[in-house]
Motif scaffolding. Structure first.
Motif, PDB file in Angstrom:
ATOM      1  N   UNK A  39       0.838  -1.196   0.000  1.00 37.25           N
ATOM      2  CA  UNK A  39       0.000   0.000   0.000  1.00 37.25           C
ATOM      3  C   UNK A  39       0.877   1.252   0.000  1.00 37.25           C
ATOM      4  N   UNK A  40       0.459   2.271  -0.700  1.00 36.76           N
ATOM      5  CA  UNK A  40       1.116   3.573  -0.816  1.00 36.76           C
ATOM      6  C   UNK A  40       2.350   3.565  -1.700  1.00 36.76           C
ATOM      7  N   UNK A  41       2.725   2.418  -2.272  1.00 36.24           N
ATOM      8  CA  UNK A  41       3.901   2.388  -3.139  1.00 36.24           C
ATOM      9  C   UNK A  41       3.647   3.288  -4.340  1.00 36.24           C
ATOM     10  N   UNK A  42       4.601   4.159  -4.610  1.00 35.48           N
ATOM     11  CA  UNK A  42       4.485   5.099  -5.711  1.00 35.48           C
ATOM     12  C   UNK A  42       4.578   4.357  -7.046  1.00 35.48           C
ATOM     13  N   UNK A  71       5.401   6.369  -1.501  1.00 36.85           N
ATOM     14  CA  UNK A  71       6.773   6.113  -1.066  1.00 36.85           C
ATOM     15  C   UNK A  71       7.465   5.136  -1.991  1.00 36.85           C
ATOM     16  N   UNK A  72       8.765   5.073  -1.846  1.00 39.79           N
ATOM     17  CA  UNK A  72       9.604   4.074  -2.489  1.00 39.79           C
ATOM     18  C   UNK A  72      10.699   3.702  -1.504  1.00 39.79           C
ATOM     19  N   UNK A  73      11.040   2.435  -1.431  1.00 36.73           N
ATOM     20  CA  UNK A  73      12.087   1.965  -0.511  1.00 36.73           C
ATOM     21  C   UNK A  73      12.647   0.658  -1.041  1.00 36.73           C
ATOM     22  N   UNK A  74      13.946   0.641  -1.284  1.00 36.07           N
ATOM     23  CA  UNK A  74      14.592  -0.553  -1.824  1.00 36.07           C
ATOM     24  C   UNK A  74      15.687  -1.034  -0.891  1.00 36.07           C
ATOM     25  N   UNK A  75      15.303  -1.901  -0.002  1.00 38.01           N
ATOM     26  CA  UNK A  75      16.249  -2.446   0.976  1.00 38.01           C
ATOM     27  C   UNK A  75      17.306  -3.309   0.292  1.00 38.01           C
ATOM     28  N   UNK A  76      16.958  -3.895  -0.847  1.00 40.58           N
ATOM     29  CA  UNK A  76      17.887  -4.777  -1.547  1.00 40.58           C
ATOM     30  C   UNK A  76      19.048  -4.016  -2.175  1.00 40.58           C
ATOM     31  N   UNK A  77      18.926  -2.717  -2.370  1.00 36.82           N
ATOM     32  CA  UNK A  77      20.003  -1.932  -2.968  1.00 36.82           C
ATOM     33  C   UNK A  77      20.943  -1.408  -1.897  1.00 36.82           C
ATOM     34  N   UNK A  78      22.184  -1.282  -2.273  1.00 32.01           N
ATOM     35  CA  UNK A  78      23.192  -0.734  -1.372  1.00 32.01           C
ATOM     36  C   UNK A  78      22.797   0.689  -0.989  1.00 32.01           C
ATOM     37  N   UNK A  79      22.765   0.963   0.279  1.00 32.52           N
ATOM     38  CA  UNK A  79      22.398   2.285   0.755  1.00 32.52           C
ATOM     39  C   UNK A  79      20.940   2.415   1.139  1.00 32.52           C
ATOM     40  N   UNK A  80      20.110   1.438   0.771  1.00 30.79           N
ATOM     41  CA  UNK A  80      18.693   1.411   1.131  1.00 30.79           C
ATOM     42  C   UNK A  80      18.016   2.746   0.836  1.00 30.79           C
ATOM     43  N   UNK A  81      17.886   3.115  -0.430  1.00 31.45           N
ATOM     44  CA  UNK A  81      17.206   4.358  -0.754  1.00 31.45           C
ATOM     45  C   UNK A  81      15.752   4.348  -0.279  1.00 31.45           C
ATOM     46  N   UNK A  82      15.317   5.475   0.239  1.00 31.37           N
ATOM     47  CA  UNK A  82      13.969   5.607   0.794  1.00 31.37           C
ATOM     48  C   UNK A  82      13.468   7.020   0.526  1.00 31.37           C
ATOM     49  N   UNK A  83      12.215   7.133   0.125  1.00 30.70           N
ATOM     50  CA  UNK A  83      11.573   8.436   0.036  1.00 30.70           C
ATOM     51  C   UNK A  83      10.095   8.266   0.331  1.00 30.70           C
ATOM     52  N   UNK A  84       9.523   9.286   0.914  1.00 27.41           N
ATOM     53  CA  UNK A  84       8.090   9.301   1.192  1.00 27.41           C
ATOM     54  C   UNK A  84       7.615  10.736   1.031  1.00 27.41           C
ATOM     55  N   UNK A  85       6.417  10.874   0.511  1.00 29.59           N
ATOM     56  CA  UNK A  85       5.808  12.193   0.440  1.00 29.59           C
ATOM     57  C   UNK A  85       4.354  12.076   0.844  1.00 29.59           C
ATOM     58  N   UNK A  86       3.857  13.136   1.436  1.00 21.78           N
ATOM     59  CA  UNK A  86       2.480  13.148   1.923  1.00 21.78           C
ATOM     60  C   UNK A  86       2.027  14.586   2.124  1.00 21.78           C
ATOM     61  N   UNK A  87       0.725  14.753   2.244  1.00 20.62           N
ATOM     62  CA  UNK A  87       0.133  16.063   2.524  1.00 20.62           C
ATOM     63  C   UNK A  87      -0.324  16.098   3.961  1.00 20.62           C
ATOM     64  N   UNK A  88      -0.279  17.300   4.549  1.00 18.48           N
ATOM     65  CA  UNK A  88      -0.692  17.490   5.930  1.00 18.48           C
ATOM     66  C   UNK A  88      -1.085  18.947   6.125  1.00 18.48           C
ATOM     67  N   UNK A  89      -1.853  19.247   7.177  1.00 20.25           N
ATOM     68  CA  UNK A  89      -2.151  20.653   7.458  1.00 20.25           C
ATOM     69  C   UNK A  89      -0.853  21.402   7.782  1.00 20.25           C
ATOM     70  N   UNK A  90      -0.693  22.590   7.241  1.00 14.45           N
ATOM     71  CA  UNK A  90       0.538  23.358   7.461  1.00 14.45           C
ATOM     72  C   UNK A  90       0.762  23.674   8.933  1.00 14.45           C
ATOM     73  N   UNK A  91      -0.306  23.807   9.698  1.00 15.46           N
ATOM     74  CA  UNK A  91      -0.159  24.078  11.134  1.00 15.46           C
ATOM     75  C   UNK A  91       0.524  22.934  11.873  1.00 15.46           C
ATOM     76  N   UNK A  92       0.508  21.726  11.300  1.00 19.08           N
ATOM     77  CA  UNK A  92       1.098  20.556  11.945  1.00 19.08           C
ATOM     78  C   UNK A  92       2.577  20.345  11.602  1.00 19.08           C
ATOM     79  N   UNK A  93       3.113  21.133  10.683  1.00 19.94           N
ATOM     80  CA  UNK A  93       4.504  20.944  10.250  1.00 19.94           C
ATOM     81  C   UNK A  93       5.496  21.113  11.404  1.00 19.94           C
TER      82      UNK A  93
END
Length: 158
Positions: A39-42, A71-93
Protein backbone atom coordinates in the motif's frame (compact mmCIF):
# COMPACT_ATOMS: atom_id res chain seq x y z
CA UNK A 1 0.26 -15.21 -56.46
CA UNK A 2 0.63 -11.47 -57.09
CA UNK A 3 -1.90 -10.65 -54.31
CA UNK A 4 -0.02 -12.87 -51.89
CA UNK A 5 3.23 -10.98 -52.55
CA UNK A 6 1.66 -7.56 -51.86
CA UNK A 7 0.01 -8.81 -48.65
CA UNK A 8 3.25 -10.21 -47.23
CA UNK A 9 5.06 -6.86 -46.97
CA UNK A 10 1.97 -5.28 -45.40
CA UNK A 11 1.73 -8.13 -42.90
CA UNK A 12 5.46 -7.84 -42.17
CA UNK A 13 5.17 -4.07 -41.56
CA UNK A 14 2.18 -4.68 -39.26
CA UNK A 15 4.12 -7.23 -37.21
CA UNK A 16 7.05 -4.79 -36.93
CA UNK A 17 4.77 -1.99 -35.74
CA UNK A 18 3.11 -4.14 -33.08
CA UNK A 19 6.47 -5.48 -31.93
CA UNK A 20 7.89 -1.97 -31.77
CA UNK A 21 4.96 -0.77 -29.66
CA UNK A 22 5.39 -3.69 -27.28
CA UNK A 23 9.11 -2.95 -26.95
CA UNK A 24 8.41 0.70 -26.13
CA UNK A 25 5.85 -0.22 -23.46
CA UNK A 26 6.85 -3.67 -22.10
CA UNK A 27 4.44 -3.46 -19.14
CA UNK A 28 1.44 -2.83 -21.38
CA UNK A 29 -0.79 0.15 -21.96
CA UNK A 30 -1.37 0.71 -18.24
CA UNK A 31 2.25 0.63 -17.08
CA UNK A 32 1.89 4.16 -15.64
CA UNK A 33 -0.83 2.81 -13.37
CA UNK A 34 1.50 0.20 -11.86
CA UNK A 35 0.37 -0.75 -8.41
CA UNK A 36 3.07 -2.43 -6.38
CA UNK A 37 2.54 -5.11 -3.75
CA UNK A 38 2.64 -2.58 -0.90
CA UNK A 39 0.00 0.00 0.00
CA UNK A 40 1.12 3.57 -0.82
CA UNK A 41 3.90 2.39 -3.14
CA UNK A 42 4.49 5.10 -5.71
CA UNK A 43 3.89 4.13 -9.34
CA UNK A 44 7.19 5.82 -10.22
CA UNK A 45 9.24 4.27 -7.40
CA UNK A 46 9.75 0.65 -6.45
CA UNK A 47 9.58 -0.88 -2.99
CA UNK A 48 10.70 -4.19 -1.57
CA UNK A 49 9.66 -3.34 2.00
CA UNK A 50 6.42 -2.02 3.41
CA UNK A 51 5.96 1.63 4.30
CA UNK A 52 5.69 0.74 7.99
CA UNK A 53 9.01 -1.15 7.85
CA UNK A 54 10.79 1.68 6.01
CA UNK A 55 9.43 4.30 8.43
CA UNK A 56 10.57 2.17 11.37
CA UNK A 57 14.03 1.61 9.85
CA UNK A 58 14.48 5.36 9.36
CA UNK A 59 12.85 6.43 12.61
CA UNK A 60 10.15 8.51 10.92
CA UNK A 61 6.64 8.91 12.32
CA UNK A 62 4.03 10.26 9.96
CA UNK A 63 1.49 12.68 11.41
CA UNK A 64 -1.98 11.26 12.09
CA UNK A 65 -3.55 13.52 9.47
CA UNK A 66 -1.18 12.52 6.65
CA UNK A 67 -2.94 12.10 3.29
CA UNK A 68 -1.96 11.27 -0.29
CA UNK A 69 0.98 9.16 0.91
CA UNK A 70 3.37 7.68 -1.65
CA UNK A 71 6.77 6.11 -1.07
CA UNK A 72 9.60 4.07 -2.49
CA UNK A 73 12.09 1.97 -0.51
CA UNK A 74 14.59 -0.55 -1.82
CA UNK A 75 16.25 -2.45 0.98
CA UNK A 76 17.89 -4.78 -1.55
CA UNK A 77 20.00 -1.93 -2.97
CA UNK A 78 23.19 -0.73 -1.37
CA UNK A 79 22.40 2.29 0.76
CA UNK A 80 18.69 1.41 1.13
CA UNK A 81 17.21 4.36 -0.75
CA UNK A 82 13.97 5.61 0.79
CA UNK A 83 11.57 8.44 0.04
CA UNK A 84 8.09 9.30 1.19
CA UNK A 85 5.81 12.19 0.44
CA UNK A 86 2.48 13.15 1.92
CA UNK A 87 0.13 16.06 2.52
CA UNK A 88 -0.69 17.49 5.93
CA UNK A 89 -2.15 20.65 7.46
CA UNK A 90 0.54 23.36 7.46
CA UNK A 91 -0.16 24.08 11.13
CA UNK A 92 1.10 20.56 11.95
CA UNK A 93 4.50 20.94 10.25
CA UNK A 94 6.38 22.32 13.32
CA UNK A 95 5.23 19.39 15.49
CA UNK A 96 6.15 16.89 12.74
CA UNK A 97 9.61 18.44 12.39
CA UNK A 98 10.18 18.30 16.15
CA UNK A 99 8.81 14.74 16.56
CA UNK A 100 11.15 13.47 13.85
CA UNK A 101 14.20 15.37 15.09
CA UNK A 102 14.57 17.42 11.96
CA UNK A 103 16.45 20.72 11.92
CA UNK A 104 16.10 23.67 9.57
CA UNK A 105 18.54 23.56 6.66
CA UNK A 106 17.67 26.79 4.85
CA UNK A 107 15.77 26.75 1.58
CA UNK A 108 17.98 24.65 -0.70
CA UNK A 109 15.93 21.62 -1.67
CA UNK A 110 17.99 18.51 -0.79
CA UNK A 111 19.15 16.43 -3.75
CA UNK A 112 17.48 13.32 -2.28
CA UNK A 113 14.01 14.83 -2.83
CA UNK A 114 14.68 17.24 -5.70
CA UNK A 115 13.25 15.05 -8.47
CA UNK A 116 10.07 14.31 -6.50
CA UNK A 117 9.63 18.02 -5.74
CA UNK A 118 9.95 18.97 -9.41
CA UNK A 119 7.72 16.09 -10.55
CA UNK A 120 5.04 17.38 -8.17
CA UNK A 121 5.22 20.81 -9.83
CA UNK A 122 6.92 22.75 -7.03
CA UNK A 123 9.76 25.21 -7.53
CA UNK A 124 12.97 23.94 -5.89
CA UNK A 125 14.69 26.12 -3.30
CA UNK A 126 11.47 28.04 -2.63
CA UNK A 127 10.43 26.49 0.69
CA UNK A 128 11.97 25.29 3.97
CA UNK A 129 14.36 22.35 3.86
CA UNK A 130 15.22 20.03 6.75
CA UNK A 131 17.88 17.53 7.77
CA UNK A 132 17.95 15.06 10.65
CA UNK A 133 19.46 16.92 13.60
CA UNK A 134 23.06 16.15 14.48
CA UNK A 135 23.62 14.13 17.60
CA UNK A 136 20.72 11.73 17.05
CA UNK A 137 21.46 8.06 16.54
CA UNK A 138 18.74 7.85 13.88
CA UNK A 139 19.61 7.44 10.19
CA UNK A 140 20.06 10.56 8.08
CA UNK A 141 16.81 11.90 6.63
CA UNK A 142 16.35 15.09 4.64
CA UNK A 143 13.20 16.85 3.59
CA UNK A 144 11.42 19.83 2.15
CA UNK A 145 7.92 21.17 2.66
CA UNK A 146 5.87 23.14 0.14
CA UNK A 147 2.56 24.91 0.73
CA UNK A 148 -0.26 24.94 -1.80
CA UNK A 149 -3.78 26.17 -1.04
CA UNK A 150 -3.38 25.91 2.73
CA UNK A 151 -2.07 22.34 2.65
CA UNK A 152 1.58 21.39 2.96
CA UNK A 153 3.27 18.68 0.93
CA UNK A 154 6.19 17.07 2.78
CA UNK A 155 8.97 15.30 0.87
CA UNK A 156 11.40 13.12 2.85
CA UNK A 157 14.33 11.13 1.51
CA UNK A 158 17.39 9.22 2.57
Amino acid sequence: MFHRLTRMPALFVGVLLVGGLAACDPDGLNSAEHAGPFPYESPSDAADVSLDQALSDYGVRLPKGAEDITYGALKALDGYPFNVQFSMPCDDVPAFVQDNRLASAGKKTPDEVLTDVMDAGFTPDASPAYVRAKGTKLPKVVGAVFERSGTCRMFLGA
